[in-house]
Design a protein around this motif. Structure first.
Motif, PDB file in Angstrom:
ATOM      1  N   ARG A 203       0.857  -1.061  -0.073  1.00 26.23           N
ATOM      2  CA  ARG A 203      -0.116   0.077   0.118  1.00 26.23           C
ATOM      3  C   ARG A 203       0.920   1.295   0.180  1.00 26.23           C
ATOM      4  NH1 ARG A 203      -5.124   0.429   3.464  1.00 26.23           N
ATOM      5  NH2 ARG A 203      -4.009  -0.160   5.158  1.00 26.23           N
ATOM      6  N   SER A 226       0.889  -7.118  -2.236  1.00 29.74           N
ATOM      7  CA  SER A 226       0.173  -7.271  -1.112  1.00 29.74           C
ATOM      8  C   SER A 226      -1.416  -7.369  -1.521  1.00 29.74           C
ATOM      9  CB  SER A 226       0.443  -6.401   0.053  1.00 29.74           C
ATOM     10  OG  SER A 226       0.014  -5.123  -0.252  1.00 29.74           O
ATOM     11  N   ARG A 227      -2.305  -7.845  -0.618  1.00 27.64           N
ATOM     12  CA  ARG A 227      -3.693  -7.963  -0.778  1.00 27.64           C
ATOM     13  C   ARG A 227      -4.111  -6.655  -0.965  1.00 27.64           C
ATOM     14  NH1 ARG A 227      -7.830 -11.724   2.261  1.00 27.64           N
ATOM     15  NH2 ARG A 227      -8.897  -9.805   3.015  1.00 27.64           N
ATOM     16  N   GLU A 228      -3.698  -5.390  -0.135  1.00 25.15           N
ATOM     17  CA  GLU A 228      -4.140  -4.170  -0.149  1.00 25.15           C
ATOM     18  C   GLU A 228      -4.088  -3.469  -1.673  1.00 25.15           C
ATOM     19  OE1 GLU A 228      -5.505  -2.560   2.194  1.00 25.15           O
ATOM     20  OE2 GLU A 228      -5.075  -3.897   3.918  1.00 25.15           O
ATOM     21  N   GLN A 240      -1.076 -11.178  -6.183  1.00 20.86           N
ATOM     22  CA  GLN A 240      -1.082 -11.156  -4.792  1.00 20.86           C
ATOM     23  C   GLN A 240      -0.419 -12.408  -4.173  1.00 20.86           C
ATOM     24  OE1 GLN A 240      -5.063 -11.145  -2.817  1.00 20.86           O
ATOM     25  NE2 GLN A 240      -4.235 -12.119  -0.929  1.00 20.86           N
ATOM     26  N   ILE A 241       0.539 -11.889  -3.268  1.00 18.83           N
ATOM     27  CA  ILE A 241       1.208 -12.901  -2.675  1.00 18.83           C
ATOM     28  C   ILE A 241       0.850 -13.348  -1.339  1.00 18.83           C
ATOM     29  CG2 ILE A 241       3.763 -13.335  -1.822  1.00 18.83           C
ATOM     30  CD1 ILE A 241       4.434 -11.505  -4.253  1.00 18.83           C
ATOM     31  N   GLY A 242       0.536 -14.469  -0.654  1.00 21.41           N
ATOM     32  CA  GLY A 242       0.302 -14.597   0.605  1.00 21.41           C
ATOM     33  C   GLY A 242      -0.408 -15.428   0.992  1.00 21.41           C
ATOM     34  N   GLN A 243      -1.110 -15.944   2.014  1.00 22.54           N
ATOM     35  CA  GLN A 243      -1.831 -16.820   2.494  1.00 22.54           C
ATOM     36  C   GLN A 243      -3.076 -16.939   1.503  1.00 22.54           C
ATOM     37  OE1 GLN A 243      -3.562 -15.978   6.468  1.00 22.54           O
ATOM     38  NE2 GLN A 243      -4.867 -17.969   6.195  1.00 22.54           N
ATOM     39  N   THR A 244      -3.582 -16.005   1.176  1.00 16.40           N
ATOM     40  CA  THR A 244      -4.898 -16.132  -0.034  1.00 16.40           C
ATOM     41  C   THR A 244      -4.284 -15.842  -1.290  1.00 16.40           C
ATOM     42  OG1 THR A 244      -5.651 -14.138   0.984  1.00 16.40           O
ATOM     43  CG2 THR A 244      -6.778 -16.301   1.678  1.00 16.40           C
ATOM     44  N   GLY A 257       7.223  -1.114   0.599  1.00 12.74           N
ATOM     45  CA  GLY A 257       6.126  -0.319   1.074  1.00 12.74           C
ATOM     46  C   GLY A 257       5.085  -1.513   1.367  1.00 12.74           C
ATOM     47  N   SER A 259       3.649  -3.688   5.018  1.00 13.12           N
ATOM     48  CA  SER A 259       4.062  -3.677   6.422  1.00 13.12           C
ATOM     49  C   SER A 259       4.565  -5.051   6.864  1.00 13.12           C
ATOM     50  CB  SER A 259       2.886  -3.536   7.093  1.00 13.12           C
ATOM     51  OG  SER A 259       1.924  -4.354   6.907  1.00 13.12           O
ATOM     52  N   GLN A 263      -0.124 -12.941   7.005  1.00 15.07           N
ATOM     53  CA  GLN A 263      -0.726 -13.273   5.738  1.00 15.07           C
ATOM     54  C   GLN A 263       0.040 -13.095   4.578  1.00 15.07           C
ATOM     55  OE1 GLN A 263      -2.490 -11.147   7.931  1.00 15.07           O
ATOM     56  NE2 GLN A 263      -4.164 -12.173   8.645  1.00 15.07           N
ATOM     57  N   GLN A 264       0.805 -11.949   4.612  1.00 15.39           N
ATOM     58  CA  GLN A 264       1.646 -11.649   3.482  1.00 15.39           C
ATOM     59  C   GLN A 264       3.087 -12.587   3.745  1.00 15.39           C
ATOM     60  OE1 GLN A 264       4.562  -9.890   0.984  1.00 15.39           O
ATOM     61  NE2 GLN A 264       2.414  -9.830   0.786  1.00 15.39           N
ATOM     62  N   ASN A 278      10.817   0.369   3.714  1.00 19.32           N
ATOM     63  CA  ASN A 278       9.617   0.689   4.548  1.00 19.32           C
ATOM     64  C   ASN A 278       9.869   2.152   5.398  1.00 19.32           C
ATOM     65  OD1 ASN A 278       7.427   1.001   6.537  1.00 19.32           O
ATOM     66  ND2 ASN A 278       6.859  -1.146   5.589  1.00 19.32           N
ATOM     67  N   ASP A 296      11.641   6.735   2.652  1.00 18.91           N
ATOM     68  CA  ASP A 296      10.583   6.862   2.150  1.00 18.91           C
ATOM     69  C   ASP A 296      10.808   6.093   0.358  1.00 18.91           C
ATOM     70  OD1 ASP A 296       8.692   7.774  -0.045  1.00 18.91           O
ATOM     71  OD2 ASP A 296       8.251   9.619   1.292  1.00 18.91           O
ATOM     72  N   LEU A 297       9.974   5.223   0.021  1.00 18.34           N
ATOM     73  CA  LEU A 297      10.372   4.462  -1.237  1.00 18.34           C
ATOM     74  C   LEU A 297      10.628   5.521  -2.401  1.00 18.34           C
ATOM     75  CD1 LEU A 297       7.574   3.845  -3.500  1.00 18.34           C
ATOM     76  CD2 LEU A 297       6.728   2.808  -1.145  1.00 18.34           C
TER      77      LEU A 297
HETATM   78  P1  FAD Z   1      -0.451  -1.799   4.981  1.00 18.05           P
HETATM   79  O1  FAD Z   1      -0.524  -2.632   6.059  1.00 18.05           O
HETATM   80  O2  FAD Z   1      -1.215  -0.566   4.860  1.00 18.05           O
HETATM   81  O3  FAD Z   1       1.147  -1.262   5.091  1.00 18.05           O
HETATM   82  C1  FAD Z   1       1.634  -0.241   4.234  1.00 18.05           C
HETATM   83  C2  FAD Z   1       3.181  -0.098   4.555  1.00 18.05           C
HETATM   84  O4  FAD Z   1       3.899   0.742   3.801  1.00 18.05           O
HETATM   85  C3  FAD Z   1       3.435   0.291   5.933  1.00 18.05           C
HETATM   86  O5  FAD Z   1       4.331  -0.526   6.825  1.00 18.05           O
HETATM   87  C4  FAD Z   1       3.864   1.711   5.826  1.00 18.05           C
HETATM   88  O6  FAD Z   1       4.967   2.221   6.768  1.00 18.05           O
HETATM   89  C5  FAD Z   1       4.534   1.416   4.384  1.00 18.05           C
HETATM   90  N1  FAD Z   1       4.656   2.810   3.622  1.00 18.05           N
HETATM   91  C6  FAD Z   1       3.655   3.784   3.521  1.00 18.05           C
HETATM   92  N2  FAD Z   1       4.237   4.724   2.542  1.00 18.05           N
HETATM   93  C7  FAD Z   1       5.417   4.545   2.443  1.00 18.05           C
HETATM   94  C8  FAD Z   1       6.521   5.205   1.815  1.00 18.05           C
HETATM   95  N3  FAD Z   1       6.241   6.256   0.864  1.00 18.05           N
HETATM   96  N4  FAD Z   1       7.772   4.427   1.733  1.00 18.05           N
HETATM   97  C9  FAD Z   1       8.040   3.596   2.188  1.00 18.05           C
HETATM   98  N5  FAD Z   1       6.796   2.881   2.933  1.00 18.05           N
HETATM   99  C10 FAD Z   1       5.914   3.221   3.121  1.00 18.05           C
HETATM  100  N6  FAD Z   1      -2.171  -9.884   2.770  1.00 18.05           N
HETATM  101  C11 FAD Z   1      -1.489 -10.143   1.859  1.00 18.05           C
HETATM  102  O7  FAD Z   1      -0.630  -9.415   1.511  1.00 18.05           O
HETATM  103  N7  FAD Z   1      -1.532 -11.383   1.104  1.00 18.05           N
HETATM  104  C12 FAD Z   1      -2.487 -12.380   1.487  1.00 18.05           C
HETATM  105  O8  FAD Z   1      -2.446 -13.352   0.775  1.00 18.05           O
HETATM  106  C13 FAD Z   1      -3.326 -11.743   2.588  1.00 18.05           C
HETATM  107  N8  FAD Z   1      -4.346 -12.901   2.925  1.00 18.05           N
HETATM  108  C14 FAD Z   1      -5.237 -12.565   3.930  1.00 18.05           C
HETATM  109  C15 FAD Z   1      -6.131 -13.324   4.537  1.00 18.05           C
HETATM  110  C16 FAD Z   1      -6.990 -13.103   5.556  1.00 18.05           C
HETATM  111  C17 FAD Z   1      -7.851 -14.169   5.979  1.00 18.05           C
HETATM  112  C18 FAD Z   1      -6.766 -11.955   6.055  1.00 18.05           C
HETATM  113  C19 FAD Z   1      -7.634 -11.426   7.384  1.00 18.05           C
HETATM  114  C20 FAD Z   1      -6.063 -10.938   5.592  1.00 18.05           C
HETATM  115  C21 FAD Z   1      -5.198 -11.074   4.475  1.00 18.05           C
HETATM  116  N9  FAD Z   1      -4.247 -10.403   4.241  1.00 18.05           N
HETATM  117  C22 FAD Z   1      -3.284 -10.717   3.090  1.00 18.05           C
HETATM  118  C23 FAD Z   1      -4.173  -8.939   4.545  1.00 18.05           C
HETATM  119  C24 FAD Z   1      -3.068  -8.583   5.416  1.00 18.05           C
HETATM  120  O9  FAD Z   1      -3.642  -8.760   6.877  1.00 18.05           O
HETATM  121  C25 FAD Z   1      -2.517  -6.915   5.289  1.00 18.05           C
HETATM  122  O10 FAD Z   1      -3.731  -6.214   5.750  1.00 18.05           O
HETATM  123  C26 FAD Z   1      -2.016  -6.790   4.205  1.00 18.05           C
HETATM  124  O11 FAD Z   1      -1.012  -7.701   3.837  1.00 18.05           O
HETATM  125  C27 FAD Z   1      -1.449  -5.269   4.312  1.00 18.05           C
HETATM  126  O12 FAD Z   1      -0.767  -4.868   3.146  1.00 18.05           O
HETATM  127  P2  FAD Z   1       0.167  -3.674   2.897  1.00 18.05           P
HETATM  128  O13 FAD Z   1       1.337  -4.213   3.652  1.00 18.05           O
HETATM  129  O14 FAD Z   1       0.504  -3.409   1.523  1.00 18.05           O
HETATM  130  O15 FAD Z   1      -0.611  -2.335   3.749  1.00 18.05           O
END
Ligand code: FAD
Length: 311
Positions: A203, A226-228, A240-244, A257, A259, A263-264, A278, A296-297
């Motif tokens: 994200r 990531s899923r987001e 999408q990479i991860g559990q699902t 970027g 977290s 699940q990821q 990150n 910052d990426l």
């Molecule tokens: P966020 O958690 O929002 O993290 C974004 C990160 O980016 C933060 O750490 C932040 O510090 C960083 N960031 C923001 N801006 C910048 C910047 N400018 N430069 C550098 N860093 C920055 N998720 C998956 O990925 N894969 C799955 O298969 C999956 N399956 C799931 C299954 C279930 C049943 C459930 C409940 C959830 C599942 N999820 C899965 C979702 C998972 O729990 C997380 O919500 C998801 O992985 C978060 O995605 P993210 O890290 O991209 O987003």
């Protein structure tokens, strides 16, 4: 374990990485290893010409998965060969066929396994990769299991003569008719599950994929997410990479970027080297990285790309 069946819904002129893994795993376990497949390419069983493969069984007419005819073929083959173990890739079409075959053979199916032991138990990870378990059938035979890709060695045994192909009659064939096939436009990047380097966007990219795409292209890497990112529609769900999503295990995984939710991690933590970028130094992804960059990426990636270009 003596008799092993490996089920592929189709075989093309080049084996996929997941198919190579299954051949390596199956031939290490069985003294007789037969491939059951719905379709063979123009060069027949040539792609399966590796030591340890003793034969190939296919239908008299090509079977287009998810036609239940594939399950019927597996059931017939299991009976004729007295199979001890049936393996297939953990793909929807193969899981469909093997679930039907397991019901017909009155035995159990273990999906998403990471391997099968010589004593006939399947290993798998559960609860988003936090536990490794070993599962065994309490009753029924043969053991049927689908294996996740990138979890075992893909070192193929030595090349051998192409195995003999036997065609069996399949009564249910034709239940699925292919009306149209559409080729997905190529990105020019390697497939996510086959790539030796993966760049994954989270994200943090905020909808702008230009820098991660540039980095992936400089490295000849596949692009994942990531899923987001896929839920937001910034990339296709297949990325999408991860559990699902898909499990990857490349030599190098660059997380940008993301977290690092559990699940990821479940889909990438077996990567050989993990690099994460990150801006939050407390992001959980740093718990499993070999090399972490806090920043910052939008500042880090242009510098990284420029350094790579100089080499
Ligand atoms: P966020 O958690 O929002 O993290 C974004 C990160 O980016 C933060 O750490 C932040 O510090 C960083 N960031 C923001 N801006 C910048 C910047 N400018 N430069 C550098 N860093 C920055 N998720 C998956 O990925 N894969 C799955 O298969 C999956 N399956 C799931 C299954 C279930 C049943 C459930 C409940 C959830 C599942 N999820 C899965 C979702 C998972 O729990 C997380 O919500 C998801 O992985 C978060 O995605 P993210 O890290 O991209 O987003």
């Amino acid at each position: 374990m003596t008799s092993v069946l490996i089920v592929f819904d189709r075989v093309d002129e080049q084996l996929t990485g997941a198919q190579a893994e299954l051949l390596a795993h199956g031939t290490a376990l069985g003294s007789e290893v037969v491939i059951v497949t719905g379709q063979l390419p123009a060069n027949g069983a040539e792609p399966l010409a590796v030591s340890g493969i003793t034969g190939v069984l296919t239908g008299e007419t090509p079977i287009h998965a998810p036609d239940p005819a594939l399950a019927e073929l597996v059931q017939t083959a299991a009976g004729e060969l007295q199979a001890d173990l049936i393996l297939g890739p953990d793909t929807p079409d193969t899981v469909d066929a093997l679930a039907r075959a397991a019901a017909a053979l009155d035995t159990g199916l273990i999906t998403g396994a990471t391997g099968v032991t010589g004593s006939g138990a399947a290993t798998k990870t559960v609860l988003a990769g936090t536990w490794r378990t070993t599962a065994q059938l309490s009753e029924g035979s043969p053991l049927i299991a689908t294996l996740k890709s990138n979890t075992t060695s893909a070192d193929l045994p030595a090349v051998a003569q192409a195995p003999e192909v036997v065609e069996l009659p399949v009564s249910a064939s034709g239940l699925v008719e292919i009306l149209e096939t559409t080729e997905v436009p190529s990105t020019g990047r390697p497939a996510l599950t086959e790539a030796s380097t993966v760049v994954a966007a989270g994200r943090g990219v905020d909808g702008d994929l230009s820098l991660v795409e540039e980095l992936a292209d400089e490295l000849g890497a596949a692009l994942g997410a990531s899923r987001e990112v896929t839920d937001a529609g910034w990339m296709d769900h297949s990325a999408q990479i991860g559990q699902t999503g898909v499990t990857v295990s490349p030599q190098l995984y660059i997380s940008v970027g993301i977290s690092g939710a559990v699940q990821q991690k479940a889909g990438m933590q077996t990567s050989e080297r993990i690099v994460a970028i990150n801006k939050d130094e407390d992001a959980p992804v740093f718990e499993i990285t070999d090399f972490g960059v806090v920043g910052d990426l939008n500042h880090v990636l242009p510098q990284l790309i420029s350094e790579i270009r100089k080499r």
